[in-house]
Every structure is written in C-alpha cells, then in structure tokens.
Write an enzyme that holds these catalytic residues in place. Structure first.
Site, short mmCIF file in Angstrom:
data_model
loop_
_atom_site.label_atom_id
_atom_site.label_comp_id
_atom_site.label_asym_id
_atom_site.label_seq_id
_atom_site.Cartn_x
_atom_site.Cartn_y
_atom_site.Cartn_z
N SER A 201 0.84 -1.16 0.07
CA SER A 201 0.01 -0.04 0.18
C SER A 201 1.14 1.23 0.04
O SER A 201 1.65 1.25 -0.98
CB SER A 201 -1.12 0.03 1.34
OG SER A 201 -2.04 1.03 1.23
N THR A 202 0.79 2.23 1.17
CA THR A 202 1.59 3.25 0.99
C THR A 202 3.03 3.24 0.86
O THR A 202 3.66 2.17 1.50
CB THR A 202 1.33 4.01 2.52
OG1 THR A 202 -0.22 4.16 2.60
CG2 THR A 202 1.89 5.46 2.44
N ASP A 324 -4.09 -4.76 6.17
CA ASP A 324 -4.71 -5.55 5.10
C ASP A 324 -3.50 -6.59 4.77
O ASP A 324 -2.40 -6.20 4.63
CB ASP A 324 -4.70 -4.72 3.84
CG ASP A 324 -5.57 -5.63 2.72
OD1 ASP A 324 -6.39 -6.60 3.19
OD2 ASP A 324 -5.67 -5.15 1.62
#
Length: 386
Positions: A201-202, A324
C-alpha cells in the site's frame, strides 16, 4: 507523564509547496485549525522548496506537481538525492496527465498522494479533501508526533493490539481463520513454490520498483499483486514496472489463465482472486464490498490464492498503512505456504507488514533490497525439490 495533550508541544511541522497563493492559503488555514499541526513554511515553486529543506527540515512536505522554475517531480528527485526520510505527499490533479505525473513521483520516492478536486473553486469540496484525506495521511506518516505523541499513546496501542489487528469489515464466516499463533510461523522448507502473491500500500510503487528492477528475467511462476490504488493508476504502474524489469507486469483481466513468468496487478476498484478451474489457475475480478476499507484488498487475494495453491504459495507483505494482508497471511500459513514481511527499518509505514509480524505469521522479515533475491531463491530452490 506524556499524554494526548502533548500534541501541542510536539506538533507535526509542515511545508506547503504550490504555485497557487489561494491553494497555499487554503491548505494553511485548514491545517492550523488543528492543534497538532503547524505550518513552518510555504513555497511557490520546487526550487524554493529544495532550498527550504536544506536549512529547515519539516516533518512533512505537501508538494504540487506543475509549478514554474522547478516542477514538483524535479524537486522530489533533488530532495531524494540526500534525504529519503522526509515524508512527501504529492497534492496534484488526477487527470490523465496528472495521474502519470503522480505515478512518476510515487516511483521516484514520494510517500503518498492526494488528488486535488477537479473544481478547486468549490471550497466545500476542497476542504472536505483536506480534512478527510490529506490530514489523516499527514498524521499517519508521522507516527511519533502530533496526536501520536507520548508514552500513553504507545501504551494504548500495545494494550489494544488485538483490536488493531481485527478486520474492519464483517468477517466471512465461511473463510474465518483460526486463532493467530503467538510465535513465528514454522518454515515449511520442502514445499515447492508455484506462485507468488504480493500485497502493498503506502510507499508501494517505489517498493515495487526496487523489487522488480532487480529481476533481469521472468520468474518461473506467476506473480499476483495488490497495490492499493485507484483505477487511473494501476494501468500506468503496470507499464512502469514492465519498463524497468525482466518480469512483465499487466493489469489482470477477468477469466484470464495465469502463466509462469507473468505478473498480474489487480485493477483499481476491483478485488482480484485466483481460482483453480480444471487444473488451470485463472484470475477473477469482482466489485464486492471493500475489505479493510480497500478494493482491491490483499486479504481477498491471499485467501483465494491459499485455496488455489495451498502449500505451494509464497505471500509477500510490503510497506503499507493498516493491517490488510494479515488475515490473508493466516490462510497461507494454515495451508502450509510461506510468508515474507518487509522489515520496519525499510518500510515507509510498517502497518501491513508489522501486523503480519506481530501476529507471528512472518517466517522471514527482510529489508526491502533483499526481498527480490529471497523470492528468486525460494522459487528456484523449491521448484528443484518438486
């Protein structure tokens, strides 16, 4: 004793860089309305931003892309020559051209991005973006400052680890995992690897560039990737990764049979699953509700891949906010597959990999620049044992 009240004494110091005086002023007013945020400077072009950080380092920079004298991409590259620790959030248009520029920034080391509203004259919409998207990302990138300051906050986080690791959506009882193990998962050395799943993600685009740029030839297995991104970015990211790697990457297509030596990136806005149909693995896309506030979600991919590949699956969790991938990693371990997590030191945000590690699901915890080698070794070594 430190407490949440300490945020005023340890605010997040922010530099705003945009060529529009109106936008700079609007962002500034929105930020200083929060006691934990402090604007330490503004700049109207990239050159001024580079000069600013050389003598006064902020905690976060908000950086526009299109500016005179020096654009945001060039400024980002200049800053990253000497400073990889400064969180930089790109704040730019998400038009087709703007999306390409933002993706370039993300692969060059930008920490995150926020899309400017199409109509920047709509003040209510603009303020909504600042409050609901930009400010939470600023706080997430500064875990030891502002509202995150103090031993009380860290103690609270430790005492509520179980709550942090809970799924943010109602669990599917048909695939509910078993209790989380309390110690690192057992390494099943004799299992051949037939597929690799990557969740990120990030900080993901730059992390994926680091991994994929080291592969000079395709792996002997298919690779499935979930990167938290909107639809206009994932096609561009697939093309970027293909251009710098010997491992080709494409957006996944519904019903496509997966082949060795090809990487499949989940399209933005769609969950990606893999299914064994008559002995052949195919990608499937859906728009079921988000999990962990995300679609695509890593948990969705990992669950399906664990069912399809069982002990022949390698799951990799890279930098990212939230948790996640943690529940999906449980399914991989239960199927006697393998799980690798990126270490904290090289993660932009150690949320997703940290959740996997804290749950005892990571068989190996590695710095980013060693992950491509470990994947290659596990694939080649374990296939030779098959």
């Amino acid at each position: 004793m430190a407490s949440l009240l300490d945020s005023k004494d340890n605010p997040i110091r922010i530099l705003i860089v945009d060529d529009s005086a109106v936008i700079r002023r609007t962002i500034r007013h929105a930020l200083i309305a929060h006691s934990d945020l402090e604007v330490v400077g503004t700049a109207n072009d990239g050159a001024a931003a580079v000069a600013f950080v050389q003598h006064t380092k902020p905690d976060v920079m908000i950086l526009d892309v299109e500016m005179p004298i020096m654009d945001g991409i060039t400024a980002l590259k200049e800053i990253r020559k000497s400073d990889w620790s400064l969180p930089i959030i790109m704040f730019s248009s998400l038009t087709k051209v703007g999306s390409q520029s933002t993706l370039t920034a993300l692969t060059e080391g930008a920490s995150d991005y926020v899309g400017k509203p199409d109509n920047t004259s709509d003040m209510q919409e603009f303020l909504t973006v600042l409050e609901q998207t930009l400010i939470p990302k600023i706080r997430a990138l500064c875990p030891d400052k502002g509202l995150n300051t103090g031993l009380a906050v860290r103690k609270l986080a430790r005492n509520n680890t179980k709550d942090v690791l809970k799924p943010r959506t109602a669990p599917d009882l048909s695939v509910a995992p078993h209790p989380v193990p309390s110690s690192p998962a057992k390494l099943f050395d004799n299992n051949p690897i037939e597929a690799v799943c990557i969740g990120v993600s990030t900080g993901g685009p730059a992390a994926l560039v680091t991994v994929f740029s080291q592969w000079t030839e395709p792996l002997k297995v298919p690779v499935f990737i979930v990167q938290h991104m909107p639809a206009q970015f994932t096609e561009l990211l697939a093309k970027k990764l293909t251009s710098i790697s010997g491992m080709p990457v494409k957006e996944a297509v519904h019903g496509e049979v997966a082949i060795a030596g090809q990487a499949y990136l989940a399209p933005g806005g769609h969950h990606m699953t893999v299914k064994d149909i008559g002995g052949r693995i195919a990608t499937h896309l859906n728009q079921d509700p988000p999990e962990n506030f995300c679609r695509p979600a890593v948990d969705v991919l990992f669950r399906s891949a664990a069912r399809a590949y069982g002990s022949r699956l390698l799951g990799v969790v890279l930098t990212g906010m939230g948790s996640d991938g943690m529940l999906g990693a449980q399914h991989i371990i239960q199927a006697k597959g393998q799980v690798i997590a990126q270490d904290e030191a090289t993660s932009l945000i150690w949320g997703m990999p940290g959740a996997v590690v804290r749950a005892g699901l990571a068989q190996k915890i590695l710095p980013l620049d060693e992950i491509h080698t470990e994947i290659s070794l596990m694939v080649s070594r374990k296939r030779s044992l098959a």
